[in-house]
Design a protein around this motif. Structure first.
Motif, PDB file in Angstrom:
ATOM      1  N   VAL A  95      15.585   8.168  13.112  1.00 55.93           N
ATOM      2  CA  VAL A  95      14.250   8.609  13.648  1.00 55.93           C
ATOM      3  C   VAL A  95      13.616   7.525  13.694  1.00 55.93           C
ATOM      4  O   VAL A  95      13.339   6.428  13.062  1.00 55.93           O
ATOM      5  N   THR A  96      12.275   7.509  14.552  1.00 53.66           N
ATOM      6  CA  THR A  96      11.544   6.379  14.785  1.00 53.66           C
ATOM      7  C   THR A  96      10.358   6.400  13.758  1.00 53.66           C
ATOM      8  O   THR A  96       9.730   5.442  13.506  1.00 53.66           O
ATOM      9  N   ALA A  97      10.166   7.523  13.259  1.00 54.37           N
ATOM     10  CA  ALA A  97       8.949   7.829  12.256  1.00 54.37           C
ATOM     11  C   ALA A  97       9.245   6.980  10.985  1.00 54.37           C
ATOM     12  O   ALA A  97       8.374   6.550   9.957  1.00 54.37           O
ATOM     13  N   TYR A  98      10.833   6.901  10.490  1.00 51.57           N
ATOM     14  CA  TYR A  98      10.972   6.371   9.180  1.00 51.57           C
ATOM     15  C   TYR A  98      12.110   5.299   9.448  1.00 51.57           C
ATOM     16  O   TYR A  98      13.266   5.483  10.237  1.00 51.57           O
ATOM     17  N   PRO A  99      12.296   4.460   8.538  1.00 53.32           N
ATOM     18  CA  PRO A  99      13.497   3.531   8.592  1.00 53.32           C
ATOM     19  C   PRO A  99      14.637   4.194   8.137  1.00 53.32           C
ATOM     20  O   PRO A  99      14.762   5.434   7.603  1.00 53.32           O
ATOM     21  N   GLY A 100      15.789   3.810   8.658  1.00 55.92           N
ATOM     22  CA  GLY A 100      17.111   4.214   8.488  1.00 55.92           C
ATOM     23  C   GLY A 100      17.730   4.109   7.086  1.00 55.92           C
ATOM     24  O   GLY A 100      19.044   4.084   7.332  1.00 55.92           O
ATOM     25  N   TYR A 101      17.065   3.977   6.139  1.00 56.05           N
ATOM     26  CA  TYR A 101      17.675   3.601   4.968  1.00 56.05           C
ATOM     27  C   TYR A 101      16.673   4.080   3.740  1.00 56.05           C
ATOM     28  O   TYR A 101      15.355   4.105   3.987  1.00 56.05           O
ATOM     29  N   GLY A 102      17.181   4.411   2.649  1.00 51.49           N
ATOM     30  CA  GLY A 102      16.699   4.585   1.478  1.00 51.49           C
ATOM     31  C   GLY A 102      16.690   3.534   0.560  1.00 51.49           C
ATOM     32  O   GLY A 102      17.437   2.382   0.836  1.00 51.49           O
ATOM     33  N   LEU A 103      15.889   3.908  -0.526  1.00 53.35           N
ATOM     34  CA  LEU A 103      16.023   2.619  -1.768  1.00 53.35           C
ATOM     35  C   LEU A 103      16.076   3.213  -3.162  1.00 53.35           C
ATOM     36  O   LEU A 103      16.117   4.443  -3.371  1.00 53.35           O
ATOM     37  N   ALA A 104      16.461   2.654  -4.081  1.00 49.23           N
ATOM     38  CA  ALA A 104      16.458   2.661  -5.444  1.00 49.23           C
ATOM     39  C   ALA A 104      15.745   1.812  -6.347  1.00 49.23           C
ATOM     40  O   ALA A 104      16.014   0.638  -6.011  1.00 49.23           O
ATOM     41  N   ARG A 105      15.101   2.114  -7.168  1.00 46.41           N
ATOM     42  CA  ARG A 105      14.472   1.174  -8.115  1.00 46.41           C
ATOM     43  C   ARG A 105      14.068   1.857  -9.388  1.00 46.41           C
ATOM     44  O   ARG A 105      13.340   3.164  -9.117  1.00 46.41           O
ATOM     45  N   SER A 106      14.143   1.552 -10.590  1.00 44.08           N
ATOM     46  CA  SER A 106      13.604   2.006 -11.631  1.00 44.08           C
ATOM     47  C   SER A 106      12.171   2.337 -11.706  1.00 44.08           C
ATOM     48  O   SER A 106      11.477   1.282 -11.263  1.00 44.08           O
ATOM     49  N   ARG A 107      11.709   3.390 -12.127  1.00 45.89           N
ATOM     50  CA  ARG A 107      10.161   3.589 -12.421  1.00 45.89           C
ATOM     51  C   ARG A 107       9.700   2.616 -13.220  1.00 45.89           C
ATOM     52  O   ARG A 107       8.516   2.098 -13.147  1.00 45.89           O
ATOM     53  N   MET A 108      10.452   2.003 -14.228  1.00 42.77           N
ATOM     54  CA  MET A 108       9.944   1.081 -15.023  1.00 42.77           C
ATOM     55  C   MET A 108       9.396  -0.312 -14.385  1.00 42.77           C
ATOM     56  O   MET A 108       8.350  -0.888 -14.664  1.00 42.77           O
ATOM     57  N   THR A 109      10.083  -0.597 -13.396  1.00 39.22           N
ATOM     58  CA  THR A 109       9.510  -1.934 -12.683  1.00 39.22           C
ATOM     59  C   THR A 109       9.028  -1.309 -11.295  1.00 39.22           C
ATOM     60  O   THR A 109       7.925  -2.196 -10.875  1.00 39.22           O
ATOM     61  N   LEU A 110       9.155  -0.385 -10.818  1.00 36.54           N
ATOM     62  CA  LEU A 110       8.374   0.092  -9.468  1.00 36.54           C
ATOM     63  C   LEU A 110       6.904   0.324  -9.945  1.00 36.54           C
ATOM     64  O   LEU A 110       6.114  -0.101  -8.982  1.00 36.54           O
ATOM     65  N   ASP A 111       6.613   1.077 -10.769  1.00 34.87           N
ATOM     66  CA  ASP A 111       5.122   1.611 -11.014  1.00 34.87           C
ATOM     67  C   ASP A 111       4.369   0.212 -11.450  1.00 34.87           C
ATOM     68  O   ASP A 111       3.290  -0.018 -11.074  1.00 34.87           O
ATOM     69  N   HIS A 112       5.144  -0.878 -12.223  1.00 35.33           N
ATOM     70  CA  HIS A 112       4.531  -2.193 -12.329  1.00 35.33           C
ATOM     71  C   HIS A 112       4.239  -2.765 -11.024  1.00 35.33           C
ATOM     72  O   HIS A 112       3.263  -3.302 -10.901  1.00 35.33           O
ATOM     73  N   ARG A 113       5.196  -2.922 -10.077  1.00 37.45           N
ATOM     74  CA  ARG A 113       5.044  -3.559  -8.783  1.00 37.45           C
ATOM     75  C   ARG A 113       3.813  -3.238  -7.908  1.00 37.45           C
ATOM     76  O   ARG A 113       3.182  -3.773  -7.604  1.00 37.45           O
ATOM     77  N   LEU A 114       3.823  -1.707  -8.040  1.00 38.67           N
ATOM     78  CA  LEU A 114       2.742  -1.075  -7.507  1.00 38.67           C
ATOM     79  C   LEU A 114       1.290  -1.478  -7.951  1.00 38.67           C
ATOM     80  O   LEU A 114       0.386  -1.678  -7.153  1.00 38.67           O
ATOM     81  N   ALA A 115       1.181  -1.400  -9.316  1.00 42.50           N
ATOM     82  CA  ALA A 115      -0.039  -1.689 -10.030  1.00 42.50           C
ATOM     83  C   ALA A 115      -0.367  -3.188  -9.739  1.00 42.50           C
ATOM     84  O   ALA A 115      -1.603  -3.753  -9.422  1.00 42.50           O
ATOM     85  N   GLN A 116       0.649  -3.875  -9.700  1.00 35.92           N
ATOM     86  CA  GLN A 116       0.473  -5.629  -9.590  1.00 35.92           C
ATOM     87  C   GLN A 116      -0.187  -5.654  -7.913  1.00 35.92           C
ATOM     88  O   GLN A 116      -1.048  -6.446  -7.707  1.00 35.92           O
ATOM     89  N   HIS A 117       0.429  -4.848  -7.125  1.00 33.27           N
ATOM     90  CA  HIS A 117       0.208  -4.916  -5.757  1.00 33.27           C
ATOM     91  C   HIS A 117      -1.336  -4.524  -5.500  1.00 33.27           C
ATOM     92  O   HIS A 117      -2.093  -5.167  -4.633  1.00 33.27           O
ATOM     93  N   ALA A 118      -1.761  -3.467  -6.230  1.00 28.38           N
ATOM     94  CA  ALA A 118      -3.244  -2.903  -6.160  1.00 28.38           C
ATOM     95  C   ALA A 118      -4.089  -3.982  -6.746  1.00 28.38           C
ATOM     96  O   ALA A 118      -5.213  -4.203  -6.057  1.00 28.38           O
ATOM     97  N   GLN A 119      -3.797  -4.774  -7.797  1.00 26.69           N
ATOM     98  CA  GLN A 119      -4.398  -5.636  -8.328  1.00 26.69           C
ATOM     99  C   GLN A 119      -4.555  -7.053  -7.359  1.00 26.69           C
ATOM    100  O   GLN A 119      -5.605  -7.445  -7.065  1.00 26.69           O
ATOM    101  N   ALA A 120      -3.571  -7.258  -6.660  1.00 28.12           N
ATOM    102  CA  ALA A 120      -3.591  -8.446  -5.725  1.00 28.12           C
ATOM    103  C   ALA A 120      -4.575  -8.022  -4.552  1.00 28.12           C
ATOM    104  O   ALA A 120      -5.102  -8.913  -3.794  1.00 28.12           O
ATOM    105  N   SER A 121      -4.521  -6.772  -4.136  1.00 25.50           N
ATOM    106  CA  SER A 121      -5.570  -6.311  -3.153  1.00 25.50           C
ATOM    107  C   SER A 121      -6.932  -6.336  -3.474  1.00 25.50           C
ATOM    108  O   SER A 121      -7.777  -6.030  -2.453  1.00 25.50           O
TER     109      SER A 121
END
Length: 435
Positions: A95-121
């Protein structure tokens, strides 16, 4: 929007999970001073399946994250459904609304990455800061900040004209405001652990699987010759030599879940004990303990906005009743909340700011309310084992049914246009009440 010189920020975000970090990023990107408070220290764990549907991937892309496999993101093609002694591999919808793939990443690193991204912003992150409750204006009762314990366990207060509550399923912040969980919404339970996926010969077989695997039947022993346990199981490859292995169950109300009284940790142990030897799901390969968590579904807290406080993610019960996913909706809620907050700052009167902040709840219900209503009906139906058996026997082998089911269950359909299946789902979400 900061009108009081005593304020510490334009907006305070309580909790640095996906919802909170999303809200912090978008608020900071809009030029607001953001204080992001997290009770733990990163990296920290969170009970989750660690799978991200295309809808979640789209939100991560909006955030501006690089999603390259070399950066720790493992892509998957779709869903492998296992039931009735067979398996079906169903690609994610094109579909055009979303990419044609999913992802997997442990929450141990996902949440940290998102928090760092917020800091960078531009957001200011304070870890090991436990918010204990709201700070209220003595005259109006409006939320004007938070009370907290800092890293040294000292009592502190932080002030801001708007607070985003992203403090999870229990949400002390929402509870302190008198916003209780609803008992007419579905509730799920999930338990999971991790396994190194090595065979005795040292060959890994599961950690790089290109499909998110879902088991619709959980057998307490040899399939077909033992008891069938309630719920569904999953195996999500993480690409780092491990796989997330767990099971979940959902009930239409908390009362029905309590009445069931299942021991989900024991169920997971019995299911894993009968896994094929080549998967490597043995005690010596287990990484970390079995952990469990509640899954609050279908807007199980309301209102989503009250007197300067916006509820996002699990604090608002935004997990999908269809598939138990909460990350996509948490990221979306953070984005929509930030937009309402940024727009409110541009208003010149208190009444105008209040109306604008209230649009957050209106938008979330307009975008998700109908879908969640369908999800509540779905949960009531699948509580009957006979329906599950009929679906496995007659529905799964039918390509047309599978196509519709995957789009509906993953919430990956064209909201406007698309093929017949997209139009059917979109029409259903519009005609049902968005309660």
């Amino acid at each position: 929007m900061r009108a009081d010189r005593r304020d510490d920020a334009d907006v305070i975000v309580v909790g640095a999970g996906p919802a909170g970090s999303s809200a912090a990023h978008w608020c900071a990107s809009a030029g607001l001073d953001v204080l992001l408070l997290e009770k733990a220290a990163f990296p920290r764990d969170k009970v989750c399946g660690d799978g991200l549907t295309p809808r979640a991937v789209a939100e991560l892309a909006r955030l501006g994250l690089h999603l390259d496999p070399e950066d720790g993101w493992i892509r998957n093609h779709g869903l492998r459904v296992v039931a009735g002694g067979r398996s079906w591999e169903v690609p994610w919808p094109d579909v055009t609304a979303y990419p044609g793939y999913g992802l997997a990443r442990s929450r141990m690193t996902l949440d940290h990455r998102l928090a760092q991204h917020a800091q960078a912003s531009g957001a200011k992150l304070l870890e090991r800061t436990r918010v204990t409750g709201p700070l209220l204006d003595e005259r109006t009762g409006r939320v004007v900040g938070v009370r907290a314990q800092d890293a040294d366990r000292r009592e502190v207060t932080y002030r801001a004209p708007v607070v985003v509550a992203a403090d999870g399923v229990s949400s002390r912040f929402a509870t302190a405001l008198g916003i209780a969980r609803r008992d007419d919404r579905p509730i799920g339970t999930a338990v999971r652990t991790y396994f190194r996926t090595a065979t005795p010969s040292g060959t890994t077989v599961r950690h790089e699987d290109a499909w998110m695997e879902s088991h619709l039947e959980l057998w307490d022993g040899e399939p077909g010759r033992s008891a069938l346990m309630p719920g569904y199981g999953w195996i999500f490859a993480l690409g780092d030599g491990t796989a997330n292995v767990g099971l979940g169950s959902v009930s239409s109300t908390p009362a029905r879940q309590s009445a069931a009284g299942h021991d989900y940790r024991s169920m997971l142990a019995r299911w894993i004990a009968n896994a094929p030897e080549e998967w490597g799901f043995t005690p010596e390969n287990q990484v970390g303990p079995v952990r469990g968590a509640a899954l609050p579904m279908g807007f199980n807290r309301s209102p989503l906005y009250r007197d300067g406080a916006l509820l996002v993610g699990d604090a608002a019960g935004m997990v999908s009743p269809f598939n138990g996913e909460g990350i996509a909706y948490a990221l979306q809620a953070g984005r929509v909340a930030a937009d309402a907050i940024a727009q409110a700052r541009a208003r010149t009167t208190d009444a105008g700011r209040e109306r604008t902040l209230g649009t957050y709840a209106d938008r979330m219900r307009a975008e998700l309310g109908g879908y969640y209503t369908l999800g509540r009906a779905f949960v009531r139906v699948i509580e009957h084992p006979a329906v599950i058996r009929l679906g496995i026997r007659y529905g799964l082998p039918t390509p047309v049914v599978m196509k519709l089911a995957v789009k509906l269950l993953s919430d990956s359909y064209e909201p406007r246009g698309g093929d017949w299946s997209d139009r059917v789902i979109a029409a259903l979400t519009r005609v049902v009440p968005a309660a």
